[in-house]
Scaffold this motif. Structure first.
Motif, mmCIF file in Angstrom:
data_model
loop_
_atom_site.group_PDB
_atom_site.id
_atom_site.type_symbol
_atom_site.label_atom_id
_atom_site.label_comp_id
_atom_site.label_asym_id
_atom_site.label_seq_id
_atom_site.Cartn_x
_atom_site.Cartn_y
_atom_site.Cartn_z
ATOM 1 N N ARG A 134 0.838 -1.212 0.000
ATOM 2 C CA ARG A 134 0.000 0.000 0.000
ATOM 3 C C ARG A 134 0.870 1.258 0.000
ATOM 4 O O ARG A 134 0.585 2.230 -0.717
ATOM 5 N N LEU A 135 1.918 1.263 0.812
ATOM 6 C CA LEU A 135 2.817 2.409 0.831
ATOM 7 C C LEU A 135 3.501 2.580 -0.519
ATOM 8 O O LEU A 135 3.602 3.698 -1.041
ATOM 9 N N MET A 136 3.958 1.486 -1.090
ATOM 10 C CA MET A 136 4.678 1.564 -2.358
ATOM 11 C C MET A 136 3.811 2.136 -3.472
ATOM 12 O O MET A 136 4.272 2.921 -4.294
ATOM 13 N N THR A 137 2.538 1.757 -3.503
ATOM 14 C CA THR A 137 1.640 2.204 -4.563
ATOM 15 C C THR A 137 0.937 3.505 -4.238
ATOM 16 O O THR A 137 0.213 4.051 -5.075
ATOM 17 N N GLY A 138 1.110 4.016 -3.013
ATOM 18 C CA GLY A 138 0.412 5.223 -2.611
ATOM 19 C C GLY A 138 -1.016 4.988 -2.181
ATOM 20 O O GLY A 138 -1.794 5.937 -2.061
ATOM 21 N N GLU A 174 7.748 5.078 -7.003
ATOM 22 C CA GLU A 174 7.557 4.909 -8.442
ATOM 23 C C GLU A 174 8.746 4.202 -9.086
ATOM 24 O O GLU A 174 8.584 3.490 -10.078
ATOM 25 N N GLU A 175 9.922 4.388 -8.519
ATOM 26 C CA GLU A 175 11.106 3.715 -9.070
ATOM 27 C C GLU A 175 10.967 2.203 -8.953
ATOM 28 O O GLU A 175 11.249 1.465 -9.903
ATOM 29 N N ALA A 176 10.517 1.727 -7.781
ATOM 30 C CA ALA A 176 10.332 0.285 -7.597
ATOM 31 C C ALA A 176 9.226 -0.234 -8.504
ATOM 32 O O ALA A 176 9.362 -1.299 -9.130
ATOM 33 N N LEU A 177 8.117 0.495 -8.586
ATOM 34 C CA LEU A 177 7.009 0.059 -9.443
ATOM 35 C C LEU A 177 7.408 -0.007 -10.900
ATOM 36 O O LEU A 177 6.978 -0.901 -11.645
ATOM 37 N N ALA A 178 8.246 0.939 -11.335
ATOM 38 C CA ALA A 178 8.649 0.986 -12.736
ATOM 39 C C ALA A 178 9.475 -0.223 -13.145
ATOM 40 O O ALA A 178 9.545 -0.566 -14.334
ATOM 41 N N ARG A 353 -1.633 -1.394 -10.570
ATOM 42 C CA ARG A 353 -0.512 -0.698 -11.202
ATOM 43 C C ARG A 353 0.272 -1.567 -12.180
ATOM 44 O O ARG A 353 0.867 -1.031 -13.135
ATOM 45 N N VAL A 354 0.337 -2.866 -11.943
ATOM 46 C CA VAL A 354 1.142 -3.745 -12.793
ATOM 47 C C VAL A 354 0.388 -5.062 -12.999
ATOM 48 O O VAL A 354 -0.486 -5.414 -12.195
ATOM 49 N N PRO A 355 0.700 -5.809 -14.063
ATOM 50 C CA PRO A 355 0.077 -7.125 -14.240
ATOM 51 C C PRO A 355 0.477 -8.069 -13.101
ATOM 52 O O PRO A 355 1.659 -8.212 -12.799
ATOM 53 N N THR A 356 -0.503 -8.677 -12.465
ATOM 54 C CA THR A 356 -0.225 -9.597 -11.362
ATOM 55 C C THR A 356 -0.991 -10.899 -11.552
ATOM 56 O O THR A 356 -2.020 -10.952 -12.224
ATOM 57 N N ALA A 357 -0.470 -11.947 -10.922
ATOM 58 C CA ALA A 357 -1.116 -13.256 -10.929
ATOM 59 C C ALA A 357 -0.786 -13.953 -9.626
ATOM 60 O O ALA A 357 0.151 -13.566 -8.919
ATOM 61 N N MET A 358 -1.572 -14.977 -9.307
ATOM 62 C CA MET A 358 -1.312 -15.764 -8.108
ATOM 63 C C MET A 358 -1.409 -17.243 -8.423
ATOM 64 O O MET A 358 -2.258 -17.673 -9.218
ATOM 65 N N LEU A 359 -0.530 -18.012 -7.788
ATOM 66 C CA LEU A 359 -0.617 -19.467 -7.796
ATOM 67 C C LEU A 359 -1.053 -19.911 -6.408
ATOM 68 O O LEU A 359 -0.545 -19.409 -5.404
ATOM 69 N N PHE A 360 -1.988 -20.855 -6.355
ATOM 70 C CA PHE A 360 -2.438 -21.401 -5.082
ATOM 71 C C PHE A 360 -1.971 -22.845 -4.936
ATOM 72 O O PHE A 360 -1.986 -23.619 -5.900
ATOM 73 N N VAL A 361 -1.570 -23.200 -3.707
ATOM 74 C CA VAL A 361 -1.238 -24.579 -3.355
ATOM 75 C C VAL A 361 -2.368 -25.125 -2.502
ATOM 76 O O VAL A 361 -2.825 -24.461 -1.571
#
Length: 396
Positions: A134-138, A174-178, A353-361
């Motif tokens: 949350r902090l990273m993305t604002g 923004e640097e990390a997100l980029a 902000r970015v493409p995300t995905a999750m894998l579940f076990v």
């Protein structure tokens, strides 16, 4: 060196074990979580990964030079109070094990690749989940975050100072997100939706946390007649029942924490704080459930001659994971199923902000956020294999 997920989990099995609640209590910037951060840094360094900590306390371990369009995986190491061994750490140890698998087969990523450990994902200490992302993305104001208090009255800013870091750096990064081309988070399933070892996530329910503060009149438990009381515990108890009544049609509403003030056994409380967790299929349904609970709480407070304040502490709308990435990974993994989840994750915060995905076990009991949380060793290693295949596909 090729490690297994279960072997790495065993290495931290004694860290943060809660002898009172059972399970584990590992919270952001406390002694236990700092020990786990040191453990992760050492494990990453053994693998030749370059470790750095960003302005919000998230740890990044890079395979190759950091750069744009990177493939990022990882999860978190903190827990809820008395939580299970798998929620969070399974994603971290599986990421390290997947790096070992890829190295053993001679793979070299063509895109930058990193393992990230997000801080305070559960919100078990400072009340706000997914705090690092949350902090990273604002998604949360840095000043608000710095002023968050733990149950002992320690602010996040002070906790960060005690850990040796600087709280003034908190805020959007923004640097990390980029750098993030995509983020894939492996996680133990927090339900019984999987009938095979591994699946992918389709969505996350809209969800949030609200604090209800009921105020009344503190008094003596023996000397005060029942008809003379303005006891805030009474509407607080009504709230628990209201949450159960309002959660219909697939919605979920939970009261997991009640804190009376002053908290004496023979004292009528002057104030009772109650935390509500509410989730439903979409924004409108979630807010409708909360509105109904609020109305019942206000009525119960009025009937007891008490006041009530409601504070929204966190909220996240419905997250639909990147469908192209989700379908791509499902195909690469042999057509594994996609399923929704009612649990929040850092991947859900980053999804805006970015493409995300999750894998579940697979979780055979469906129990999570409790000591009985479990995944079979073979399923854990199937998760590592799936993650390694995913990272190889994405980073090639």
């Amino acid at each position: 060196m090729t490690a297994t997920a279960t072997g790495l989990l065993a290495a931290i099995a004694d860290v943060g074990a809660d002898r009172t609640r059972g399970g584990y209590s590992r919270h952001g910037f406390d002694r236990v979580e700092l020990e786990l951060r040191e453990w992760f840094t050492a494990e990453a360094s053994k693998r030749g990964l370059a470790v750095e900590t960003d302005r919000n306390g998230n740890i990044w371990a890079w395979w190759g030079n950091p750069g744009p369009d990177a493939v990022i995986t990882g999860s978190h190491l903190d827990s809820v109070p008395g939580g299970g061994a798998f929620d969070g750490p399974l994603g971290v140890v599986s990421s390290l094990a997947a790096v070992d698998v890829l190295r053993a087969k001679g793979f070299t990523p063509r895109r930058p690749l990193a393992v990230v450990v997000f801080v305070e994902e559960e919100g078990g200490r400072f009340g706000v989940p997914c705090l690092g992302s949350r902090l990273m993305t604002g998604a949360i104001d840095a000043d608000k975050a710095r002023s968050l208090l733990d149950p002992d009255g320690v602010s996040l800013a002070d906790a960060i100072k005690r850990s040796g870091a600087d709280p003034s750096t908190l805020g959007p990064d923004e640097e990390a997100l980029a750098r993030i081309g995509c983020f894939v988070e492996l996680h133990v399933e927090q339900g019984r939706g999987l009938t095979v070892p591994v699946g992918v996530a389709s969505s996350i329910l809209a969800h949030g946390r609200w604090r209800f503060t009921f105020t009344g009149e503190g008094n003596h438990a023996g000397a005060t007649l029942m008809e003379d009381r303005r006891d805030p515990m009474v509407p607080a108890a009504s709230l628990v029942l209201a949450a159960r009544k309002a959660a219909v049609g697939g919605a979920r509403a939970t009261v997991g924490r009640v804190v009376p003030v002053p908290g004496g056994t023979n004292v009528i409380a002057s104030e009772v704080n109650v935390w509500l967790d509410a989730r439903a299929a979409d924004d409108a349904a979630t807010k409708s459930v909360v509105a109904e609970i609020q109305a019942m709480a206000r009525q119960a407070a009025a009937e007891e001659g008490c006041g009530v304040r409601v504070t929204q502490e966190s909220y996240g709308d419905t997250v639909v994971f990147d469908q192209v990435l989700r379908d791509d990974l499902s195909t690469v993994l042999g057509g594994v199923p996609a399923l929704p989840t009612g649990a929040g994750h850092d991947a859900g915060i980053l999804a805006s902000r970015v493409p995300t995905a999750m894998l579940f076990v697979r979780n055979p009991t469906g129990v999570s956020h409790a000591p009985e949380e479990y995944a079979e060793p073979d399923d854990c290693e199937a998760g590592v294999a799936a993650l390694a295949t995913t990272l190889e596909h994405l980073a090639s």
